[in-house]
Design an enzyme around this catalytic site. Structure first.
Site, mmCIF file in Angstrom:
data_model
loop_
_atom_site.group_PDB
_atom_site.id
_atom_site.type_symbol
_atom_site.label_atom_id
_atom_site.label_comp_id
_atom_site.label_asym_id
_atom_site.label_seq_id
_atom_site.Cartn_x
_atom_site.Cartn_y
_atom_site.Cartn_z
ATOM 1 N N LYS A 254 -11.402 -1.037 8.814
ATOM 2 C CA LYS A 254 -11.632 -2.116 7.844
ATOM 3 C C LYS A 254 -12.402 -3.234 8.556
ATOM 4 O O LYS A 254 -13.568 -3.064 8.877
ATOM 5 C CB LYS A 254 -10.303 -2.532 7.229
ATOM 6 C CG LYS A 254 -9.739 -1.398 6.342
ATOM 7 C CD LYS A 254 -8.327 -1.599 5.866
ATOM 8 C CE LYS A 254 -7.894 -0.416 4.996
ATOM 9 N NZ LYS A 254 -6.451 -0.329 4.782
ATOM 10 N N PHE B 114 0.872 -1.176 0.000
ATOM 11 C CA PHE B 114 0.000 0.000 0.000
ATOM 12 C C PHE B 114 0.916 1.235 0.000
ATOM 13 O O PHE B 114 1.844 1.323 0.803
ATOM 14 C CB PHE B 114 -0.862 -0.047 1.262
ATOM 15 C CG PHE B 114 -2.025 0.895 1.273
ATOM 16 C CD1 PHE B 114 -3.198 0.560 0.625
ATOM 17 C CD2 PHE B 114 -1.940 2.108 1.939
ATOM 18 C CE1 PHE B 114 -4.284 1.427 0.651
ATOM 19 C CE2 PHE B 114 -3.020 2.973 1.963
ATOM 20 C CZ PHE B 114 -4.195 2.631 1.316
HETATM 21 C C1 PLP Z 1 -5.775 0.959 4.667
HETATM 22 C C2 PLP Z 1 -4.299 0.911 4.818
HETATM 23 C C3 PLP Z 1 -3.586 1.993 5.355
HETATM 24 C C4 PLP Z 1 -4.317 3.253 5.714
HETATM 25 O O1 PLP Z 1 -3.564 4.194 6.365
HETATM 26 P P1 PLP Z 1 -4.303 5.467 6.989
HETATM 27 O O2 PLP Z 1 -3.252 6.184 7.690
HETATM 28 O O3 PLP Z 1 -5.416 4.974 7.832
HETATM 29 O O4 PLP Z 1 -4.878 6.251 5.847
HETATM 30 C C5 PLP Z 1 -2.215 1.856 5.528
HETATM 31 N N1 PLP Z 1 -1.575 0.730 5.153
HETATM 32 C C6 PLP Z 1 -2.237 -0.321 4.601
HETATM 33 C C7 PLP Z 1 -1.496 -1.550 4.200
HETATM 34 C C8 PLP Z 1 -3.610 -0.244 4.405
HETATM 35 O O5 PLP Z 1 -4.262 -1.265 3.847
#
Ligand code: PLP
Length: 427
Positions: free
Chosen positions: A237, A129
């Protein structure tokens, strides 16, 4: 599945026999098939009640809520950490909720970089991500280190999965100080072997950290047992704590006492926080990584949402999750097969699968739009993936059956062809 099981009556039978079928009533899922719980879990009655109660307390108690609310707001982050500890397999003192996932990556990566010799490399993978890489690169820059040189990126063989052996070889080939990997890849849904990677890292004197955003609440973890050094996750989530809900983090007790890279008064030793000493004395445990005042309204729904998860238990959640995703994989194979050009991009071995299933098709973006308009809420991830998340607390087998049938109808009729594939926005 047998050919004879591929009908709606069989799906209904599976729902009747499902010991967790009652949980769906606790959720306010709109009148649609909601398969996007891996992006944003829906509201439960429990989360809503906890939020409403907190608003009432704010109205009635004002500032006194910090001490007199039930539970008091002052130690809310620690309390929620205690409740989350069993979900990640950690000791209570090793877990706290605070900040957002991205901020927690900043502070933990920064802290562990500071504890190394200062020139360490960090090993990640190309299917991560993106926020994880953005944060790590920024932490290198703040230490005067060139991110291109210090971020080592393991490549994927197939664009879907990461071979753990390749990760281990990369630790041998580069001077890596920290391994930072996701538990579950956000696109393909591959579940990495945390125990194996942590052991391999430690054998090479490498610290092991994980981003559990796509597994917390749907896959059990044993972070303390496996000696994982640190971990982060979000709560919106599979934990269903609401949009932008407070995130969580874990630091192994072996590392207690380090100075947090991003310090703030909420991470101060609680007993003396209000002495307002100019000298920062971090909490003795993971609480030290809190930064500013806890956003109570983004934390209260998590306190409620955890009631159901605790009642059901993570092992039963995982069991139903795998049953649902296996059923979905079988239906894609059988009903959306070659003539419809769909294929499953998620590992077929249940032990290598998180909670969602990636279905690939060249027209994935338009199909995702057509499905969502048709009341099957899914998301698209470029270039060719429709993610389907049969989240076990509120999804039934008939929902999965219906989603696949609507997908068939869309491809059959060409209903997706009227959508524009270049839309931008949040999905
Ligand atoms: C959803 C997700 C995030 C989200 O980060 P935020 O700081 O909440 O926006 C980070 N890393 C991964 C792997 C995710 O799936």
């Amino acid at each position: 599945m047998d050919e004879s099981d591929a009908d709606r009556a069989s799906a209904e039978r599976l729902d009747r026999d499902d010991p967790l079928a009652w949980c769906a009533e606790r959720f306010a899922v709109p009148d649609e098939i909601y398969l996007d719980g891996n992006s944003l879990g829906p509201l439960s009655a429990d989360a809503e009640r906890a939020l409403d109660d907190t608003v009432d307390e704010w109205r009635e108690l004002g500032i006194r809520g910090w001490t007199d609310a039930d539970p008091p707001w002052f130690r809310y982050g620690e309390r929620l950490g205690d409740r989350l500890a069993p979900l990640v397999g950690a000791r209570e003192s090793e877990v706290v909720v605070a900040n957002s996932t991205t901020v927690n990556i900043h502070t933990l990566i920064g802290t562990f970089l500071d504890g190394l010799d200062g020139s360490s490399k960090i090993l990640v993978n190309e299917l991560d991500f993106p926020t994880d890489h953005y944060a790590i690169r920024a932490q290198f820059r703040q230490r005067g280190l060139d991110p291109d040189e210090h971020l080592v990126v393991v490549e994927s063989d197939d664009g879907r999965t990461i071979d753990e052996e390749r990760v281990v070889r990369a630790m041998d080939d580069h001077d890596v100080g920290i391994l930072f990997m996701p538990s579950v890849l956000y696109r393909s849904g591959q579940l990495l072997d945390i125990e194996y990677l942590t052991r391999a890292a430690h054998e090479r004197d490498v610290l092991a950290g994980f981003d559990l955003a796509h597994s917390i609440g749907v896959v059990p973890h044993e972070l303390s047992n496996h000696d994982v050094d640190f971990a982060v996750w979000c709560s919106y989530k599979y934990l269903n704590a609401g949009p932008g809900a407070i995130a969580g983090l874990y630091v192994n007790e072996e590392h207690f006492g380090a100075t947090p890279a991003l310090a703030g008064w909420w991470g101060h030793e609680k007993e003396t926080q209000f002495e307002m000493n100019p000298q920062f004395t971090p909490a003795a445990d993971t609480g030290a990584y809190q930064i500013g005042t806890i956003p109570i309204l983004s934390a209260a729904p998590l306190d409620g949402a955890l009631d159901l998860i605790e009642e059901v238990g993570i092992d039963a959640i995982r069991e139903k999750s795998l049953a649902l995703s296996s059923y979905l994989v079988a239906l894609v194979d059988e009903r959306l097969d070659d003539s419809f050009e769909c294929s499953v991009g998620t590992p077929r071995d249940p032990n290598r699968r998180g909670g969602h299933v990636a279905t690939e098709h060249p027209e994935a973006e338009r199909i995702a739009q057509a499905l969502t308009e048709d009341g099957v809420v899914v998301d698209f991830r470029p270039p060719n993936v429709v993610r389907l998340c049969p989240s076990p607390l509120y999804t039934g087998y008939a929902d999965v059956w219906d989603a696949v049938e609507r997908w068939r109808e869309i491809l059959d009729s060409g209903a997706h062809e009227r959508f524009d594939a270049d839309r931008s926005g949040v999905t």
